[in-house]
Design a protein around this motif. Structure first.
Motif, PDB file in Angstrom:
ATOM      1  N   UNK A  46       0.877  -1.165   0.000  1.00  0.00           N
ATOM      2  CA  UNK A  46       0.000   0.000   0.000  1.00  0.00           C
ATOM      3  C   UNK A  46       0.915   1.214   0.000  1.00  0.00           C
ATOM      4  N   UNK A  47       0.946   1.921  -1.133  1.00  0.00           N
ATOM      5  CA  UNK A  47       1.853   3.052  -1.284  1.00  0.00           C
ATOM      6  C   UNK A  47       1.193   4.170  -2.082  1.00  0.00           C
ATOM      7  N   UNK A  48       1.663   5.392  -1.836  1.00  0.00           N
ATOM      8  CA  UNK A  48       1.321   6.546  -2.653  1.00  0.00           C
ATOM      9  C   UNK A  48       2.617   6.993  -3.312  1.00  0.00           C
ATOM     10  N   UNK A  49       2.642   6.992  -4.651  1.00  0.00           N
ATOM     11  CA  UNK A  49       3.884   7.125  -5.406  1.00  0.00           C
ATOM     12  C   UNK A  49       3.744   8.232  -6.444  1.00  0.00           C
ATOM     13  N   UNK A  50       4.837   8.974  -6.661  1.00  0.00           N
ATOM     14  CA  UNK A  50       4.855   9.978  -7.725  1.00  0.00           C
ATOM     15  C   UNK A  50       6.269  10.096  -8.276  1.00  0.00           C
TER      16      UNK A  50
ATOM     17  N   UNK B  97      13.218   9.100 -10.466  1.00  0.00           N
ATOM     18  CA  UNK B  97      12.722   7.901  -9.778  1.00  0.00           C
ATOM     19  C   UNK B  97      11.265   8.086  -9.368  1.00  0.00           C
ATOM     20  N   UNK B  98      10.626   6.968  -9.058  1.00  0.00           N
ATOM     21  CA  UNK B  98       9.293   7.028  -8.468  1.00  0.00           C
ATOM     22  C   UNK B  98       9.462   7.107  -6.956  1.00  0.00           C
ATOM     23  N   UNK B  99       9.025   8.217  -6.400  1.00  0.00           N
ATOM     24  CA  UNK B  99       9.209   8.472  -4.979  1.00  0.00           C
ATOM     25  C   UNK B  99       7.976   8.029  -4.190  1.00  0.00           C
ATOM     26  N   UNK B 100       8.220   7.452  -3.035  1.00  0.00           N
ATOM     27  CA  UNK B 100       7.130   7.017  -2.163  1.00  0.00           C
ATOM     28  C   UNK B 100       6.822   8.144  -1.185  1.00  0.00           C
ATOM     29  N   UNK B 101       5.614   8.696  -1.285  1.00  0.00           N
ATOM     30  CA  UNK B 101       5.216   9.803  -0.422  1.00  0.00           C
ATOM     31  C   UNK B 101       4.432   9.333   0.800  1.00  0.00           C
ATOM     32  N   UNK B 102       3.974   8.103   0.771  1.00  0.00           N
ATOM     33  CA  UNK B 102       3.273   7.529   1.911  1.00  0.00           C
ATOM     34  C   UNK B 102       3.102   6.050   1.682  1.00  0.00           C
TER      35      UNK B 102
ATOM     36  N   UNK C 146       2.030  10.962   6.527  1.00  0.00           N
ATOM     37  CA  UNK C 146       1.689  10.498   5.186  1.00  0.00           C
ATOM     38  C   UNK C 146       1.510   8.984   5.127  1.00  0.00           C
ATOM     39  N   UNK C 147       1.672   8.305   6.239  1.00  0.00           N
ATOM     40  CA  UNK C 147       1.625   6.846   6.266  1.00  0.00           C
ATOM     41  C   UNK C 147       0.355   6.328   6.943  1.00  0.00           C
ATOM     42  N   UNK C 148       0.069   5.058   6.676  1.00  0.00           N
ATOM     43  CA  UNK C 148      -1.086   4.397   7.282  1.00  0.00           C
ATOM     44  C   UNK C 148      -0.618   3.114   7.961  1.00  0.00           C
ATOM     45  N   UNK C 149      -1.455   2.595   8.840  1.00  0.00           N
ATOM     46  CA  UNK C 149      -1.174   1.310   9.483  1.00  0.00           C
ATOM     47  C   UNK C 149      -2.496   0.590   9.690  1.00  0.00           C
ATOM     48  N   UNK C 150      -2.462  -0.721   9.547  1.00  0.00           N
ATOM     49  CA  UNK C 150      -3.686  -1.518   9.641  1.00  0.00           C
ATOM     50  C   UNK C 150      -3.658  -2.515  10.795  1.00  0.00           C
ATOM     51  N   UNK C 151      -2.623  -2.437  11.626  1.00  0.00           N
ATOM     52  CA  UNK C 151      -2.539  -3.341  12.774  1.00  0.00           C
ATOM     53  C   UNK C 151      -3.762  -3.177  13.667  1.00  0.00           C
ATOM     54  N   UNK C 152      -4.349  -4.287  14.031  1.00  0.00           N
ATOM     55  CA  UNK C 152      -5.472  -4.277  14.951  1.00  0.00           C
ATOM     56  C   UNK C 152      -6.830  -4.202  14.288  1.00  0.00           C
ATOM     57  N   UNK C 153      -6.891  -3.865  12.985  1.00  0.00           N
ATOM     58  CA  UNK C 153      -8.192  -3.739  12.332  1.00  0.00           C
ATOM     59  C   UNK C 153      -8.887  -5.092  12.256  1.00  0.00           C
ATOM     60  N   UNK C 154      -8.183  -6.106  11.776  1.00  0.00           N
ATOM     61  CA  UNK C 154      -8.793  -7.433  11.642  1.00  0.00           C
ATOM     62  C   UNK C 154      -9.191  -7.988  13.009  1.00  0.00           C
TER      63      UNK C 154
ATOM     64  N   UNK D 275      -7.475   7.065   1.315  1.00  0.00           N
ATOM     65  CA  UNK D 275      -7.844   8.244   0.526  1.00  0.00           C
ATOM     66  C   UNK D 275      -7.289   9.514   1.149  1.00  0.00           C
ATOM     67  N   UNK D 276      -7.273   9.577   2.474  1.00  0.00           N
ATOM     68  CA  UNK D 276      -6.736  10.760   3.160  1.00  0.00           C
ATOM     69  C   UNK D 276      -5.268  10.974   2.826  1.00  0.00           C
ATOM     70  N   UNK D 277      -4.461   9.918   2.898  1.00  0.00           N
ATOM     71  CA  UNK D 277      -3.032  10.110   2.612  1.00  0.00           C
ATOM     72  C   UNK D 277      -2.805  10.397   1.133  1.00  0.00           C
ATOM     73  N   UNK D 278      -3.663   9.847   0.261  1.00  0.00           N
ATOM     74  CA  UNK D 278      -3.548  10.167  -1.160  1.00  0.00           C
ATOM     75  C   UNK D 278      -3.825  11.650  -1.404  1.00  0.00           C
ATOM     76  N   UNK D 279      -4.828  12.194  -0.713  1.00  0.00           N
ATOM     77  CA  UNK D 279      -5.141  13.617  -0.876  1.00  0.00           C
ATOM     78  C   UNK D 279      -4.004  14.484  -0.358  1.00  0.00           C
ATOM     79  N   UNK D 280      -3.394  14.090   0.748  1.00  0.00           N
ATOM     80  CA  UNK D 280      -2.260  14.846   1.273  1.00  0.00           C
ATOM     81  C   UNK D 280      -1.101  14.824   0.283  1.00  0.00           C
ATOM     82  N   UNK D 281      -0.884  13.667  -0.355  1.00  0.00           N
ATOM     83  CA  UNK D 281       0.206  13.561  -1.321  1.00  0.00           C
ATOM     84  C   UNK D 281      -0.054  14.417  -2.557  1.00  0.00           C
ATOM     85  N   UNK D 282      -1.318  14.507  -2.973  1.00  0.00           N
ATOM     86  CA  UNK D 282      -1.655  15.391  -4.087  1.00  0.00           C
ATOM     87  C   UNK D 282      -1.315  16.840  -3.738  1.00  0.00           C
TER      88      UNK D 282
END
Length: 332
Positions: A139-143, A148-153, A201-209, A238-245
């Motif tokens: 799960x990455x936001x890239x531009x 190079x393709x930089x990872x923004x989140x 700019x990052x997300x985490x999914x630990x604990x969701x499941x 979507x939130x981190x994608x909007x921040x990266x935009x």
């Protein structure tokens, strides 16, 4: 020049054949996929690799048949060099090396994450997009920027697809669980409390499941739990994608990866893009999931830029970073 690509990062062994219909435009001639479906539990890398070895020859033959080409008409062989599951990557790389050597054509290693972006650029009108890449393992936001393709989140723990599959597995839903959860979520409406973790700019999914399974154990409807999972984790993405935009100033957003097939996620991202006056792109679903066509297309771009890979340098890299790959075919 037609290029054959081999995809084998995880559960799918894919073989695609592409050519450029015009500069920068991808024409898919063949896109054959064979997917390993574990009888129980998740993917065991060695078992998946054995599956890939078993289906490799037939998948290659099917791709040539679909493309109406002979092996002698192929100008190069591309393969997924990383990231991914080691045994699976090695099986695909071995097949690719054998094809390249036997046909006497160039070999080129391709970064799997970059390929998800390039197939979107090659088959849509996107030119310089921000990529929202959501899949099982990534799960990455890239531009693109400065060669190079930089990872923004990105995710700080597991990919969103793996989290969805983990919850589905705990509920007795067979692999892959994401599409079934999407179906269940359409029947849900009650938003339950789940961890929502955005760190800059990052997300985490630990604990969701785990939290979602606890709701099921308390008697909540599976439809409402599936609905809540999607609303929560997709909102974070979507939130981190909007921040990266906002940070990059890009005017396009492109979706990639298997989880991008989810219509609810696509709707959230499209709504956000429209609110920001950003153009939204999503390639065909057959090109969102892991596939050989995206590997072939990225390999074609690399070969056109003179970036072939020697056999000696064709070792796979399970942890190959998106932002460590030199993008020789782009300057802007």
């Amino acid at each position: 020049m037609a290029i054959l690509g081999v995809e084998s990062t995880a559960h799918t062994f894919g073989v695609g054949i592409v050519e450029a219909s015009q500069p920068g435009r991808c024409q898919v001639l063949a896109n054959q996929r064979r997917m390993h479906m574990p009888e129980a539990g998740g993917i065991h890398p060695r078992v998946a690799a054995d599956h890939h070895a078993d289906v490799a020859a037939a998948t290659v033959a099917a791709a040539f048949a679909e493309a109406h080409l002979t092996p002698g008409e192929i100008g190069g062989i591309a393969f997924s060099q990383g990231p991914g599951l080691g045994p699976c990557l090695r099986t695909g790389a071995t097949a690719a090396r054998a094809l390249a050597v036997s046909l006497g054509v160039p070999l080129v290693g391709v970064n799997h994450c970059v390929a998800h972006l390039e197939i979107g650029r090659g088959t849509t009108d996107a030119t310089d997009p921000l990529l929202l890449y959501a899949s099982g393992g990534n799960t990455q936001v890239i531009a693109f920027g400065h060669g190079r393709y930089r990872v923004f989140g990105e995710t700080l723990d597991v990919g969103v697809g793996n989290m969805l599959d983990k919850f589905a597995r705990e509920q007795g839903i067979p692999f892959p669980g994401g599409p079934k959860l999407e179906e269940l979520a359409r029947g849900g409406s009650k938003l339950l409390d789940l961890p929502y973790t955005v760190k800059g700019m990052d997300v985490a999914f630990s604990g969701v499941a785990t939290a979602a399974s606890a709701h099921v154990a308390k008697g909540e409807r599976l439809e409402d739990v599936a609905f809540s999972i999607q609303e929560t984790v997709f909102a974070a993405i979507t939130e981190v994608a909007e921040r990266a935009l906002a940070q990059t100033g890009k005017h396009e957003i492109l979706m990639g990866g298997g989880v991008a097939c989810n219509e609810r996620l696509a709707a959230m991202v499209r709504t956000m893009a429209e609110a920001r006056d950003v153009r939204f792109f999503r390639p065909a679903k057959s090109l969102l999931v892991d596939n050989g066509a995206m590997i072939a297309w990225t390999g074609l771009l690399a070969l056109q830029a003179g970036a072939a890979t020697s056999v000696a340098a064709s070792t796979v890299d399970q942890r190959q970073r998106t932002d460590l790959v030199e993008v020789a075919w782009r300057t802007t």
